[in-house]
Structures are given as structure tokens and as C-alpha cells.
Design a protein around this motif. Structure first.
Motif, PDB file in Angstrom:
ATOM      1  N   ARG A 138      44.182  30.452  31.559  1.00  8.44           N
ATOM      2  CA  ARG A 138      45.116  30.089  30.485  1.00  8.44           C
ATOM      3  C   ARG A 138      44.710  30.748  29.163  1.00  8.44           C
ATOM      4  NH1 ARG A 138      44.998  25.253  31.520  1.00  8.44           N
ATOM      5  NH2 ARG A 138      43.548  24.461  29.940  1.00  8.44           N
ATOM      6  N   LEU A 139      43.415  30.798  28.878  1.00  8.36           N
ATOM      7  CA  LEU A 139      42.951  31.456  27.652  1.00  8.36           C
ATOM      8  C   LEU A 139      43.259  32.947  27.684  1.00  8.36           C
ATOM      9  CD1 LEU A 139      39.469  29.747  27.077  1.00  8.36           C
ATOM     10  CD2 LEU A 139      41.514  29.534  25.636  1.00  8.36           C
ATOM     11  N   LEU A 140      43.039  33.552  28.844  1.00  3.85           N
ATOM     12  CA  LEU A 140      43.313  34.984  28.954  1.00  3.85           C
ATOM     13  C   LEU A 140      44.798  35.288  28.751  1.00  3.85           C
ATOM     14  CD1 LEU A 140      41.025  35.917  31.985  1.00  3.85           C
ATOM     15  CD2 LEU A 140      40.775  36.747  29.643  1.00  3.85           C
ATOM     16  N   THR A 141      45.634  34.422  29.278  1.00  8.94           N
ATOM     17  CA  THR A 141      47.079  34.660  29.106  1.00  8.94           C
ATOM     18  C   THR A 141      47.514  34.435  27.667  1.00  8.94           C
ATOM     19  OG1 THR A 141      47.590  32.375  29.736  1.00  8.94           O
ATOM     20  CG2 THR A 141      47.574  34.021  31.491  1.00  8.94           C
ATOM     21  N   GLU A 142      46.918  33.430  27.011  1.00 11.18           N
ATOM     22  CA  GLU A 142      47.325  33.103  25.646  1.00 11.18           C
ATOM     23  C   GLU A 142      46.768  34.084  24.628  1.00 11.18           C
ATOM     24  OE1 GLU A 142      45.963  29.139  25.100  1.00 11.18           O
ATOM     25  OE2 GLU A 142      47.555  28.229  26.323  1.00 11.18           O
ATOM     26  N   LEU A 143      45.534  34.541  24.818  1.00  8.68           N
ATOM     27  CA  LEU A 143      44.868  35.363  23.807  1.00  8.68           C
ATOM     28  C   LEU A 143      45.027  36.858  24.046  1.00  8.68           C
ATOM     29  CD1 LEU A 143      41.527  33.372  23.362  1.00  8.68           C
ATOM     30  CD2 LEU A 143      43.614  33.229  21.982  1.00  8.68           C
ATOM     31  N   ASN A 144      45.352  37.237  25.275  1.00  9.51           N
ATOM     32  CA  ASN A 144      45.393  38.665  25.591  1.00  9.51           C
ATOM     33  C   ASN A 144      46.723  39.136  26.159  1.00  9.51           C
ATOM     34  OD1 ASN A 144      42.342  39.609  25.277  1.00  9.51           O
ATOM     35  ND2 ASN A 144      42.344  37.573  26.221  1.00  9.51           N
ATOM     36  N   GLY A 145      47.674  38.234  26.250  1.00  8.11           N
ATOM     37  CA  GLY A 145      49.001  38.627  26.710  1.00  8.11           C
ATOM     38  C   GLY A 145      49.064  39.014  28.166  1.00  8.11           C
ATOM     39  N   LEU A 146      48.117  38.528  28.969  1.00  5.91           N
ATOM     40  CA  LEU A 146      48.126  38.840  30.394  1.00  5.91           C
ATOM     41  C   LEU A 146      48.959  37.798  31.142  1.00  5.91           C
ATOM     42  CD1 LEU A 146      44.319  39.564  30.897  1.00  5.91           C
ATOM     43  CD2 LEU A 146      46.129  41.250  30.536  1.00  5.91           C
ATOM     44  N   ASP A 147      49.522  38.212  32.274  1.00  4.06           N
ATOM     45  CA  ASP A 147      50.141  37.197  33.109  1.00  4.06           C
ATOM     46  C   ASP A 147      49.054  36.532  33.955  1.00  4.06           C
ATOM     47  OD1 ASP A 147      49.635  38.764  35.440  1.00  4.06           O
ATOM     48  OD2 ASP A 147      51.530  39.834  35.166  1.00  4.06           O
ATOM     49  N   GLU A 148      49.387  35.464  34.639  1.00  5.46           N
ATOM     50  CA  GLU A 148      48.373  34.688  35.357  1.00  5.46           C
ATOM     51  C   GLU A 148      47.701  35.493  36.460  1.00  5.46           C
ATOM     52  OE1 GLU A 148      49.746  30.965  36.770  1.00  5.46           O
ATOM     53  OE2 GLU A 148      50.065  30.121  34.756  1.00  5.46           O
ATOM     54  N   ASP A 149      48.462  36.304  37.180  1.00  4.01           N
ATOM     55  CA  ASP A 149      47.883  37.106  38.254  1.00  4.01           C
ATOM     56  C   ASP A 149      46.862  38.097  37.711  1.00  4.01           C
ATOM     57  OD1 ASP A 149      49.371  35.783  40.133  1.00  4.01           O
ATOM     58  OD2 ASP A 149      50.957  37.310  40.244  1.00  4.01           O
ATOM     59  N   ALA A 150      47.211  38.745  36.595  1.00  2.68           N
ATOM     60  CA  ALA A 150      46.300  39.717  35.993  1.00  2.68           C
ATOM     61  C   ALA A 150      45.058  39.032  35.452  1.00  2.68           C
ATOM     62  CB  ALA A 150      47.020  40.490  34.886  1.00  2.68           C
ATOM     63  N   ALA A 151      45.242  37.859  34.846  1.00  3.84           N
ATOM     64  CA  ALA A 151      44.102  37.114  34.303  1.00  3.84           C
ATOM     65  C   ALA A 151      43.157  36.681  35.425  1.00  3.84           C
ATOM     66  CB  ALA A 151      44.605  35.900  33.522  1.00  3.84           C
ATOM     67  N   TYR A 152      43.732  36.198  36.519  1.00  2.00           N
ATOM     68  CA  TYR A 152      42.909  35.773  37.653  1.00  2.00           C
ATOM     69  C   TYR A 152      42.153  36.964  38.244  1.00  2.00           C
ATOM     70  CZ  TYR A 152      41.593  33.352  41.947  1.00  2.00           C
ATOM     71  OH  TYR A 152      40.892  32.794  42.974  1.00  2.00           O
ATOM     72  N   LYS A 153      42.847  38.133  38.350  1.00  3.43           N
ATOM     73  CA  LYS A 153      42.199  39.325  38.883  1.00  3.43           C
ATOM     74  C   LYS A 153      41.063  39.772  37.970  1.00  3.43           C
ATOM     75  CE  LYS A 153      43.181  44.012  40.555  1.00  3.43           C
ATOM     76  NZ  LYS A 153      42.026  44.622  39.839  1.00  3.43           N
ATOM     77  N   LEU A 154      41.266  39.621  36.660  1.00  2.00           N
ATOM     78  CA  LEU A 154      40.214  39.987  35.708  1.00  2.00           C
ATOM     79  C   LEU A 154      38.962  39.150  35.940  1.00  2.00           C
ATOM     80  CD1 LEU A 154      39.292  41.516  33.164  1.00  2.00           C
ATOM     81  CD2 LEU A 154      40.353  39.719  31.809  1.00  2.00           C
ATOM     82  N   LEU A 155      39.135  37.860  36.119  1.00  2.23           N
ATOM     83  CA  LEU A 155      38.004  36.983  36.394  1.00  2.23           C
ATOM     84  C   LEU A 155      37.339  37.341  37.718  1.00  2.23           C
ATOM     85  CD1 LEU A 155      39.373  33.476  35.339  1.00  2.23           C
ATOM     86  CD2 LEU A 155      37.649  34.822  34.142  1.00  2.23           C
ATOM     87  N   ARG A 156      38.152  37.578  38.732  1.00  3.36           N
ATOM     88  CA  ARG A 156      37.618  37.900  40.050  1.00  3.36           C
ATOM     89  C   ARG A 156      36.840  39.210  40.026  1.00  3.36           C
ATOM     90  NH1 ARG A 156      42.176  38.805  44.082  1.00  3.36           N
ATOM     91  NH2 ARG A 156      42.178  40.802  42.964  1.00  3.36           N
ATOM     92  N   ASP A 157      37.378  40.220  39.351  1.00  5.97           N
ATOM     93  CA  ASP A 157      36.691  41.507  39.270  1.00  5.97           C
ATOM     94  C   ASP A 157      35.377  41.376  38.515  1.00  5.97           C
ATOM     95  OD1 ASP A 157      38.778  42.604  40.642  1.00  5.97           O
ATOM     96  OD2 ASP A 157      39.707  43.560  38.897  1.00  5.97           O
ATOM     97  N   ARG A 158      35.396  40.562  37.449  1.00  6.06           N
ATOM     98  CA  ARG A 158      34.176  40.350  36.675  1.00  6.06           C
ATOM     99  C   ARG A 158      33.118  39.659  37.530  1.00  6.06           C
ATOM    100  NH1 ARG A 158      30.954  42.099  32.613  1.00  6.06           N
ATOM    101  NH2 ARG A 158      29.827  40.361  31.641  1.00  6.06           N
ATOM    102  N   ALA A 159      33.541  38.673  38.322  1.00 11.56           N
ATOM    103  CA  ALA A 159      32.621  37.965  39.193  1.00 11.56           C
ATOM    104  C   ALA A 159      32.037  38.909  40.243  1.00 11.56           C
ATOM    105  CB  ALA A 159      33.333  36.796  39.864  1.00 11.56           C
ATOM    106  N   THR A 160      32.878  39.782  40.789  1.00  7.27           N
ATOM    107  CA  THR A 160      32.410  40.737  41.795  1.00  7.27           C
ATOM    108  C   THR A 160      31.418  41.726  41.189  1.00  7.27           C
ATOM    109  OG1 THR A 160      34.510  40.577  43.001  1.00  7.27           O
ATOM    110  CG2 THR A 160      33.132  42.514  43.430  1.00  7.27           C
ATOM    111  N   ALA A 161      31.728  42.205  39.982  1.00  6.49           N
ATOM    112  CA  ALA A 161      30.866  43.193  39.329  1.00  6.49           C
ATOM    113  C   ALA A 161      29.500  42.616  38.982  1.00  6.49           C
ATOM    114  CB  ALA A 161      31.547  43.722  38.069  1.00  6.49           C
ATOM    115  N   THR A 162      29.472  41.349  38.601  1.00  3.13           N
ATOM    116  CA  THR A 162      28.210  40.720  38.198  1.00  3.13           C
ATOM    117  C   THR A 162      27.562  39.928  39.326  1.00  3.13           C
ATOM    118  OG1 THR A 162      29.394  38.772  37.374  1.00  3.13           O
ATOM    119  CG2 THR A 162      28.951  40.537  35.797  1.00  3.13           C
TER     120      THR A 162
END
Length: 208
Positions: A153-177
Motif C-alpha cells: 500500500r505504501l509503494l502504491t501511494e508513494l510511488n504510483g505503482l499498481d499493486e502487482d508492480a509493488a508486490y513484484k518489487l518486494l519479491r524481487d528485493r527479497a530474492t536479491a537479498t
């Protein structure tokens, strides 16, 4: 003796029990019976200030005994509790509930029935522990899910992402780290709250 019965007896023999009961004929008889079974057991009277840390099973007389001070250590150590009562008075029944007894022995104590209540109490305590563990895991899962949803929700509100993109961002970050997604989400939420407390804003999408 069948294999299931042998397993039950073997489990009882591994118990570390304490009997809180006067050192009278009944108390000593119960002590001897449990020792013959092969488990580690001792008898304490007057009631100790706290439970010994190694105790996993407690036989405790509740009638006319000052034992309420043991409740905090019982709640902390969570042993199997077998209440010993002389009569079914309202006071005794309340004590059985207060002590969350897993089994009950009625006085006068007799050898017959002790092993049944002993086995039943330890089974109930084990089941209670497994159920508590499942509940805790479920609560952790639900808490983690709420944290991920808040981060999305923060990613969508602060960065203009849709929910799918925001979720993918979190998932990719988790995979990378190589971190759980809930940890990444919690870190983002914590960072946002810290910055907001300073009157600042953070672009969470740039934390990749």
C-alpha cells in the motif's frame, strides 16, 4: 504388551515430576508408585516457593493448601498438571480451573487410576503445546501478511505503482537479498515510519 502401550510407558518414564503433597502415607505411596514406574520424581512439602526448572509434570494437592503462589511459575514452565482433591467443592473446582489441570486424582489416593491420569495429563499437555505452536505460527503468518499488504500500500501511494508492480518489487528485493519477503516489507514500513516521524518522505521504490 503392545507397541503403543510400551511407547506410552516409555514416555511416562522420561517424565521429571514433582509431587506437592504432605509427607503422609498417601504422599509417600504416590512417590513410591511413580519411582517404581521409573520416572524421576520428588516430593515437596510444604509447597516450594517456585517450581524447580527441570519439572515437566506436577502432582499438586489443591485442598486447603497454600499453593496459589506457584501459579506464575506454572504458567511460565507449563508442566502437565495433575490436581489432587479430596472433595468436589466449588473452591476445589475453581482451583482445578485456575491451575489449568490436565488430570485429576481424587482422595483418598489409590494406586489404581494414577497411571491413567498421569498418561492422560501428559498427552493433553502435549496436545495443548502443539495447538499453541500452530496458533503462534498462524498469528505470525497473518502478521507477516498484514505487513506485506501495508508495504504494498505504501509503494502504491508513494510511488504510483499498481499493486502487482509493488508486490513484484518486494519479491524481487527479497530474492536479491535472500531475505523473507516479510522482513523486506517490515524494513520498508519501519523506514517509512522513521522518516515520517522526522517530517520527511522516502521513495520506497528506490530502495531496490
Amino acid at each position: 504388551m503392545s507397541a503403543p502401550a510400551r511407547r506410552i510407558l516409555d514416555e511416562l518414564r522420561r517424565a521429571r515430576a514433582l509431587i506437592v503433597h504432605p509427607r503422609d502415607e498417601e504422599g509417600v505411596s504416590l512417590l513410591d508408585q511413580l519411582r517404581r514406574l521409573g520416572c524421576e520424581v520428588s516430593l515437596a512439602w510444604p509447597p516450594p516457593a517456585t517450581l524447580p526448572p527441570e519439572i515437566d509434570t506436577l502432582f499438586i494437592q489443591l485442598d486447603d493448601a497454600e499453593v496459589a503462589h506457584l501459579l506464575p511459575s506454572i504458567e511460565e514452565q507449563e508442566p502437565a498438571v495433575i490436581a489432587i482433591v479430596a472433595y468436589e467443592s466449588p473452591t476445589s473446582l475453581k482451583a482445578i480451573v485456575d491451575f489449568n489441570a490436565h488430570g485429576v486424582l481424587a482422595k483418598p489416593l489409590r494406586p489404581r487410576g494414577v497411571l491413567t491420569q498421569f498418561a492422560l495429563a501428559r498427552y493433553r499437555r502435549g496436545y495443548e503445546g502443539r495447538l499453541t505452536s500452530k496458533i503462534n505460527k498462524l498469528e505470525d503468518t497473518m502478521k507477516g501478511r498484514r505487513t506485506v499488504e501495508k508495504a504494498v500500500r505504501l509503494l502504491t501511494e508513494l510511488n504510483g505503482l499498481d499493486e502487482d508492480a509493488a508486490y513484484k518489487l518486494l519479491r524481487d528485493r527479497a530474492t536479491a537479498t535472500r531475505a523473507p519477503m516479510t522482513s523486506v516489507a517490515e524494513g520498508l514500513v519501519t523506514a517509512h515510519e522513521a522518516m515520517s516521524g522526522l517530517g520527511l518522505h522516502i521513495s520506497l521504490a528506490e530502495r531496490r
